[in-house]
Design a protein around this motif. Structure first.
Motif, mmCIF file in Angstrom:
data_model
loop_
_atom_site.group_PDB
_atom_site.id
_atom_site.type_symbol
_atom_site.label_atom_id
_atom_site.label_comp_id
_atom_site.label_asym_id
_atom_site.label_seq_id
_atom_site.Cartn_x
_atom_site.Cartn_y
_atom_site.Cartn_z
ATOM 1 N N UNK A 203 10.779 13.828 -9.025
ATOM 2 C CA UNK A 203 9.886 12.706 -8.713
ATOM 3 C C UNK A 203 10.184 12.126 -7.337
ATOM 4 N N UNK A 204 11.450 12.240 -6.895
ATOM 5 C CA UNK A 204 11.817 11.720 -5.575
ATOM 6 C C UNK A 204 11.080 12.454 -4.462
ATOM 7 N N UNK A 205 10.665 13.693 -4.744
ATOM 8 C CA UNK A 205 9.954 14.458 -3.726
ATOM 9 C C UNK A 205 8.642 13.826 -3.324
ATOM 10 N N UNK A 206 8.024 13.094 -4.242
ATOM 11 C CA UNK A 206 6.752 12.425 -3.942
ATOM 12 C C UNK A 206 6.954 11.218 -3.028
ATOM 13 N N UNK A 207 8.191 10.728 -2.974
ATOM 14 C CA UNK A 207 8.485 9.570 -2.130
ATOM 15 C C UNK A 207 9.401 9.933 -0.970
ATOM 16 N N UNK A 208 9.398 11.224 -0.608
ATOM 17 C CA UNK A 208 10.163 11.640 0.555
ATOM 18 C C UNK A 208 9.552 10.991 1.795
ATOM 19 N N UNK A 209 10.393 10.339 2.575
ATOM 20 C CA UNK A 209 9.913 9.639 3.761
ATOM 21 C C UNK A 209 9.419 8.232 3.480
ATOM 22 N N UNK A 210 9.634 7.737 2.241
ATOM 23 C CA UNK A 210 9.150 6.399 1.892
ATOM 24 C C UNK A 210 9.777 5.324 2.778
ATOM 25 N N UNK B 179 0.215 10.811 0.677
ATOM 26 C CA UNK B 179 0.495 11.447 1.961
ATOM 27 C C UNK B 179 1.268 12.746 1.787
ATOM 28 N N UNK B 180 2.286 12.705 0.930
ATOM 29 C CA UNK B 180 3.116 13.896 0.718
ATOM 30 C C UNK B 180 2.255 15.065 0.225
ATOM 31 N N UNK B 181 1.403 14.794 -0.761
ATOM 32 C CA UNK B 181 0.555 15.856 -1.326
ATOM 33 C C UNK B 181 -0.511 16.301 -0.337
ATOM 34 N N UNK B 182 -1.241 15.357 0.241
ATOM 35 C CA UNK B 182 -2.352 15.724 1.135
ATOM 36 C C UNK B 182 -1.852 16.394 2.405
ATOM 37 N N UNK B 183 -0.699 15.971 2.926
ATOM 38 C CA UNK B 183 -0.174 16.586 4.141
ATOM 39 C C UNK B 183 0.324 18.000 3.887
ATOM 40 N N UNK C 16 7.767 2.635 9.617
ATOM 41 C CA UNK C 16 6.671 2.968 10.531
ATOM 42 C C UNK C 16 5.503 2.014 10.379
ATOM 43 N N UNK C 17 5.040 1.836 9.137
ATOM 44 C CA UNK C 17 3.782 1.126 8.911
ATOM 45 C C UNK C 17 3.922 -0.382 8.739
ATOM 46 N N UNK C 18 5.044 -0.843 8.166
ATOM 47 C CA UNK C 18 5.189 -2.283 7.967
ATOM 48 C C UNK C 18 5.295 -3.030 9.305
ATOM 49 N N UNK C 19 6.264 -2.671 10.180
ATOM 50 C CA UNK C 19 6.297 -3.344 11.496
ATOM 51 C C UNK C 19 5.031 -3.058 12.310
ATOM 52 N N UNK C 20 4.525 -1.810 12.193
ATOM 53 C CA UNK C 20 3.319 -1.444 12.930
ATOM 54 C C UNK C 20 2.155 -2.331 12.530
ATOM 55 N N UNK C 21 1.999 -2.559 11.233
ATOM 56 C CA UNK C 21 0.914 -3.417 10.761
ATOM 57 C C UNK C 21 1.119 -4.858 11.181
ATOM 58 N N UNK D 17 0.810 -1.219 0.000
ATOM 59 C CA UNK D 17 0.000 0.000 0.000
ATOM 60 C C UNK D 17 0.841 1.265 0.000
ATOM 61 N N UNK D 18 2.035 1.223 0.598
ATOM 62 C CA UNK D 18 2.870 2.429 0.668
ATOM 63 C C UNK D 18 3.343 2.899 -0.713
ATOM 64 N N UNK D 19 3.329 2.031 -1.698
ATOM 65 C CA UNK D 19 3.674 2.444 -3.061
ATOM 66 C C UNK D 19 2.715 3.526 -3.552
ATOM 67 N N UNK D 20 1.475 3.475 -3.087
ATOM 68 C CA UNK D 20 0.478 4.478 -3.446
ATOM 69 C C UNK D 20 0.330 5.521 -2.347
#
Length: 336
Positions: free
Chosen positions: A183-190, A148-152, A196-201, A140-143
């Motif tokens: 394009x890397x800016x869209x995946x900043x914090x990937x 997140x970057x844009x909406x945040x 964060x989310x993989x171990x959390x999930x 899911x993080x691929x999308x």
């Protein structure tokens, strides 16, 4: 599960959670369509809490969550609580589809494999849930990361004061981010999103599996004691009881997950939101800035909204998710 010989044990055995609805039993088209519709409604309900959490993470203000909410509404209007929602919703639908598909496929395959390896049923379920949560989050993080970057960026944009970059809408934000950061800016914090989310999930789904067994055990003990080992029909779980157990288990797992992963989420949000051009700050620099602002506890800024968001979200999401699965079964053998 072994049955006891006494009437009380037989009565208790009636209170068994409904069988897991695996991937092969689902009507896929109904599953995805219903899931997209219901999860969109849930996302709309919880979105204001996400906005407040994000704002608290990226600003040095010491205002409480409630005061921050009133200040935001007073200064920018109620619509500020839904800034960036359209972009988030557009990305949530495909991200949720990826998440649900990866979750169910992994859970089904790993569950079958662990049973064949000789693991006990409850152990196999915990392992399968952990593996499913891990794979679902990574897919899911691929999308989700670009969304997140844009909406945040839209969430934290002030409607009453100017900043270095102003965005008209999600498309405008997308274009400006790509123009300034590439394009890397869209995946900043990937990377941090995965951490964060993989171990959390994985922790969440494993905890949810364990919590369900604990809660069911408590409910069985209470009902058996209350009923005195009488008529077994009183101990059969109905849909309301099952949803209640699922909701309580989800809240327990969500609260623990929020506490464990909060520092990663704060750092990730800062990396994604703050506009530094192509040469953005490193993770180490971001941590140093946070500590300089408010000590190590600054990494837990926004914990209240995130705890509330994840607990409420986990409860509503899991009950909605299980409801969607029951409605999407091919044979429609749904308990009542």
């Amino acid at each position: 599960m072994n049955m006891g010989a006494t009437e009380e044990e037989e009565s208790a055995a009636e209170l068994v959670p409904p069988a897991e609805i695996d991937w092969q039993k689902l009507d896929k088209s109904k599953f995805f369509c219903l899931g997209a519709a219901l999860f969109s409604v849930v996302s709309a309900t919880l979105y204001p809490v996400v906005v407040l959490k994000t704002r608290q993470q990226v600003t040095p203000s010491q205002l409480s969550s409630i005061k921050n909410a009133f200040w935001l509404i007073r200064m920018e209007g109620f619509r500020a609580l839904y800034r960036g929602f359209g972009t988030s919703l557009m990305g949530t639908i495909p991200a949720r589809a990826l998440y649900m598909a990866a979750l169910e496929i992994t859970k089904s395959n790993v569950g079958t494999a662990t049973i064949r390896l000789g693991f006990a049923e409850h152990t196999a379920a915990t392992i399968a849930n952990a593996a499913a949560g891990l794979s679902a989050a990574m897919a899911a993080q691929l999308v989700w990361t670009p969304v997140d970057v844009v909406s945040q960026r839209l969430m934290v944009q002030s409607g009453v004061s100017s900043s270095s970059t102003q965005y008209v809408n999600g498309i405008d934000a997308f274009r400006k981010i790509v123009k300034s950061d590439g394009a890397r800016g869209l995946y900043r914090g990937f990377g941090l999103s995965i951490l964060t989310y993989a171990p959390s999930n994985a922790v969440w789904w494993a905890s949810y599996s364990v919590a369900q067994r604990m809660v069911w055990g408590g409910v069985r003990w209470y009902l058996c004691k209350k009923n005195g080992g009488g008529e077994s029909e009183y101990l059969r779980p109905n849909s309301k009881l099952v949803m209640g157990v699922q909701g309580v288990s989800a809240a327990m797992a969500g609260g623990m997950s929020a506490l464990i992963t909060m520092p990663f989420d704060t750092i990730k949000t800062r990396l994604q939101v703050l506009d530094h051009g192509r040469r953005g700050p490193t993770v180490v620099q971001t941590v140093r800035n946070l500590v300089r602002e408010g000590g190590w506890m600054a990494c837990y800024r926004g914990l209240g909204p995130r705890w509330a968001s994840m607990s409420v979200s986990a409860t509503t999401m899991i009950t909605t998710y299980e409801f969607v699965k029951r409605l999407s079964t091919k044979n429609q053998e749904v308990f009542t």
